[in-house]
Design a protein around this motif. Structure first.
Motif, PDB file in Angstrom:
ATOM      1  N   GLU A  89      41.870  39.982  37.743  1.00  0.00           N
ATOM      2  CA  GLU A  89      42.525  41.273  37.510  1.00  0.00           C
ATOM      3  C   GLU A  89      41.512  42.403  37.383  1.00  0.00           C
ATOM      4  N   MET A  90      40.415  42.140  36.686  1.00  0.00           N
ATOM      5  CA  MET A  90      39.393  43.168  36.511  1.00  0.00           C
ATOM      6  C   MET A  90      38.798  43.588  37.849  1.00  0.00           C
ATOM      7  N   LEU A  91      38.472  42.617  38.689  1.00  0.00           N
ATOM      8  CA  LEU A  91      37.873  42.912  39.992  1.00  0.00           C
ATOM      9  C   LEU A  91      38.830  43.699  40.876  1.00  0.00           C
ATOM     10  N   ILE A  92      40.103  43.322  40.852  1.00  0.00           N
ATOM     11  CA  ILE A  92      41.088  44.037  41.664  1.00  0.00           C
ATOM     12  C   ILE A  92      41.267  45.460  41.158  1.00  0.00           C
ATOM     13  N   GLU A  93      41.274  45.650  39.844  1.00  0.00           N
ATOM     14  CA  GLU A  93      41.396  46.987  39.270  1.00  0.00           C
ATOM     15  C   GLU A  93      40.245  47.892  39.708  1.00  0.00           C
ATOM     16  N   PHE A  94      39.084  47.294  39.965  1.00  0.00           N
ATOM     17  CA  PHE A  94      37.926  48.069  40.416  1.00  0.00           C
ATOM     18  C   PHE A  94      37.834  48.124  41.939  1.00  0.00           C
ATOM     19  N   GLY A  95      38.883  47.675  42.619  1.00  0.00           N
ATOM     20  CA  GLY A  95      38.921  47.793  44.070  1.00  0.00           C
ATOM     21  C   GLY A  95      38.573  46.546  44.851  1.00  0.00           C
ATOM     22  N   GLY A  96      38.579  45.386  44.193  1.00  0.00           N
ATOM     23  CA  GLY A  96      38.287  44.140  44.884  1.00  0.00           C
ATOM     24  C   GLY A  96      39.268  43.866  46.012  1.00  0.00           C
ATOM     25  N   ASN A  97      38.761  43.467  47.161  1.00  0.00           N
ATOM     26  CA  ASN A  97      39.596  43.232  48.344  1.00  0.00           C
ATOM     27  C   ASN A  97      40.161  41.816  48.336  1.00  0.00           C
ATOM     28  N   ILE A  98      41.476  41.715  48.089  1.00  0.00           N
ATOM     29  CA  ILE A  98      42.107  40.395  48.011  1.00  0.00           C
ATOM     30  C   ILE A  98      42.246  39.735  49.377  1.00  0.00           C
ATOM     31  N   TYR A  99      42.019  40.515  50.445  1.00  0.00           N
ATOM     32  CA  TYR A  99      42.153  39.966  51.796  1.00  0.00           C
ATOM     33  C   TYR A  99      40.805  39.609  52.420  1.00  0.00           C
ATOM     34  N   ALA A 100      39.708  39.821  51.697  1.00  0.00           N
ATOM     35  CA  ALA A 100      38.375  39.523  52.240  1.00  0.00           C
ATOM     36  C   ALA A 100      38.267  38.035  52.551  1.00  0.00           C
ATOM     37  N   ARG A 101      37.627  37.723  53.666  1.00  0.00           N
ATOM     38  CA  ARG A 101      37.478  36.319  54.073  1.00  0.00           C
ATOM     39  C   ARG A 101      35.999  35.941  54.071  1.00  0.00           C
ATOM     40  N   ASP A 102      35.719  34.731  53.581  1.00  0.00           N
ATOM     41  CA  ASP A 102      34.334  34.269  53.532  1.00  0.00           C
ATOM     42  C   ASP A 102      33.946  33.640  54.867  1.00  0.00           C
ATOM     43  N   ASN A 103      32.793  32.989  54.915  1.00  0.00           N
ATOM     44  CA  ASN A 103      32.316  32.413  56.178  1.00  0.00           C
ATOM     45  C   ASN A 103      33.136  31.215  56.637  1.00  0.00           C
ATOM     46  N   ARG A 104      34.046  30.756  55.774  1.00  0.00           N
ATOM     47  CA  ARG A 104      34.965  29.668  56.154  1.00  0.00           C
ATOM     48  C   ARG A 104      36.326  30.229  56.550  1.00  0.00           C
ATOM     49  N   GLY A 105      36.429  31.556  56.551  1.00  0.00           N
ATOM     50  CA  GLY A 105      37.680  32.208  56.920  1.00  0.00           C
ATOM     51  C   GLY A 105      38.729  32.192  55.815  1.00  0.00           C
ATOM     52  N   LYS A 106      38.302  31.936  54.579  1.00  0.00           N
ATOM     53  CA  LYS A 106      39.257  31.818  53.472  1.00  0.00           C
ATOM     54  C   LYS A 106      39.284  33.073  52.610  1.00  0.00           C
ATOM     55  N   LYS A 107      40.508  33.437  52.189  1.00  0.00           N
ATOM     56  CA  LYS A 107      40.708  34.520  51.231  1.00  0.00           C
ATOM     57  C   LYS A 107      40.541  33.952  49.823  1.00  0.00           C
ATOM     58  N   PRO A 108      40.385  34.823  48.817  1.00  0.00           N
ATOM     59  CA  PRO A 108      40.296  34.328  47.430  1.00  0.00           C
ATOM     60  C   PRO A 108      41.468  33.424  47.048  1.00  0.00           C
ATOM     61  N   SER A 109      42.676  33.790  47.487  1.00  0.00           N
ATOM     62  CA  SER A 109      43.860  33.008  47.123  1.00  0.00           C
ATOM     63  C   SER A 109      43.828  31.593  47.698  1.00  0.00           C
ATOM     64  N   ASP A 110      43.060  31.389  48.773  1.00  0.00           N
ATOM     65  CA  ASP A 110      42.966  30.062  49.374  1.00  0.00           C
ATOM     66  C   ASP A 110      42.195  29.078  48.486  1.00  0.00           C
ATOM     67  N   TYR A 111      41.539  29.605  47.447  1.00  0.00           N
ATOM     68  CA  TYR A 111      40.790  28.747  46.540  1.00  0.00           C
ATOM     69  C   TYR A 111      41.563  28.476  45.238  1.00  0.00           C
ATOM     70  N   THR A 112      42.836  28.774  45.231  1.00  0.00           N
ATOM     71  CA  THR A 112      43.658  28.528  44.041  1.00  0.00           C
ATOM     72  C   THR A 112      44.701  27.465  44.339  1.00  0.00           C
ATOM     73  N   TRP A 113      45.187  26.820  43.273  1.00  0.00           N
ATOM     74  CA  TRP A 113      46.249  25.836  43.414  1.00  0.00           C
ATOM     75  C   TRP A 113      47.591  26.540  43.448  1.00  0.00           C
TER      76      TRP A 113
END
Length: 277
Positions: A198-222
């Protein structure tokens, strides 16, 4: 703990034949013995096989009085050990604000030309928000990049040191800085910390950013977990106009923008809002 720091400490313990009584006294905080050794002419810059000086040893253990004695006796303030780390890096790793202040007062470089973790990385790793704040105040590079850890923000998020994260973000650290395309938000999702997300998003964190595996942050959650629900909420719910304006203005002011924001001719309540107070 920091693997490199642990290796350095073990080297200090194990290389007995190359350690001097000065190293021993500095590490243990035996200031009276250290003072006697210095007065008898002992070398304060003797190194072990791993280039660890007595000042490294004292700084890593947060031995303030010993650090003071060594510096006054001519210890090299920016000496590097085999890792390339300076005593300031070690003092930050110990979280000793007093040692950090002492080293800085003797001219320790806050941004030494290292290829490894900077003093700010080490402070974030130890979770000392006080050290982080002091280093930023004296000009620490918020975007210093370590090939293993990324930026200080990456380190603070991976270790879940929320206080350090808040200090870095408020100072203007790039919330979307990437290490192999992996952002701090990816780290927050991996450690499953909702408050951090929540803190990162409040400061403008991009929830759609993809890493070198093509995964978004949400892809690392259950699925259905609290972090997953949190990210899903922000994916479906746009930020408010006031929040978007705050993020945009903060981006426009740049690094250390709080100083500029405080001088704006606007109501104090708006200044507090822009400062995340």
């Amino acid at each position: 703990t920091n693997p490199r720091r642990a290796v350095g400490y073990c080297s200090l313990l194990l290389v007995g034949l190359r350690r001097t009584p000065v190293h021993e006294a500095a590490q243990r905080g035996e200031s009276l013995q250290l003072q006697q050794l210095i007065e008898s002419g002992a070398c304060v810059n003797q190194v072990t096989v791993d280039s660890i000086t007595p000042l490294h040893a004292a700084s890593l253990q947060g031995q303030v009085r010993c650090v003071q004695l060594l510096l006054a006796a001519g210890a090299q303030v920016d000496a590097r050990n085999i890792d390339g780390s300076t005593p300031l890096c070690d003092a930050c790793a110990s979280g000793s604000i007093e040692c950090v202040k002492l080293l800085l007062s003797y001219g320790a470089k806050v941004n030494p030309p290292l290829y490894t973790a900077s003093p700010l990385h080490e402070a974030c790793m130890s979770g000392s928000s006080e050290c982080v704040r002091l280093l930023i105040d004296v000009g620490a590079n918020l975007e210093a990049h370590d090939c293993h850890f990324g930026t200080p923000l990456h380190v603070a998020c991976a270790r879940e040191h929320l206080d350090c994260v808040k200090v870095l973000l408020n100072a203007g650290a790039n919330v979307n800085a990437a290490k192999l395309h992996e952002t701090a938000l990816h780290h927050a999702a991996k450690v499953k910390n909702v408050d951090l997300i929540e803190m990162l998003i409040e400061f403008g964190g991009n929830i759609y950013a993809r890493d070198n595996r093509g995964k978004k942050p949400s892809d690392y959650t259950w699925s259905s977990s609290a972090p997953a629900k949190c990210l899903e909420y922000y994916e479906k719910t746009p930020l408010t106009l006031s929040q978007l304006c705050r993020v945009s203005l903060r981006k426009a002011t740049g690094v250390r923008g709080l100083e500029k924001i405080a001088k704006l001719n606007i109501p104090p309540r708006l200044i507090d809002y822009l400062s995340y107070n």
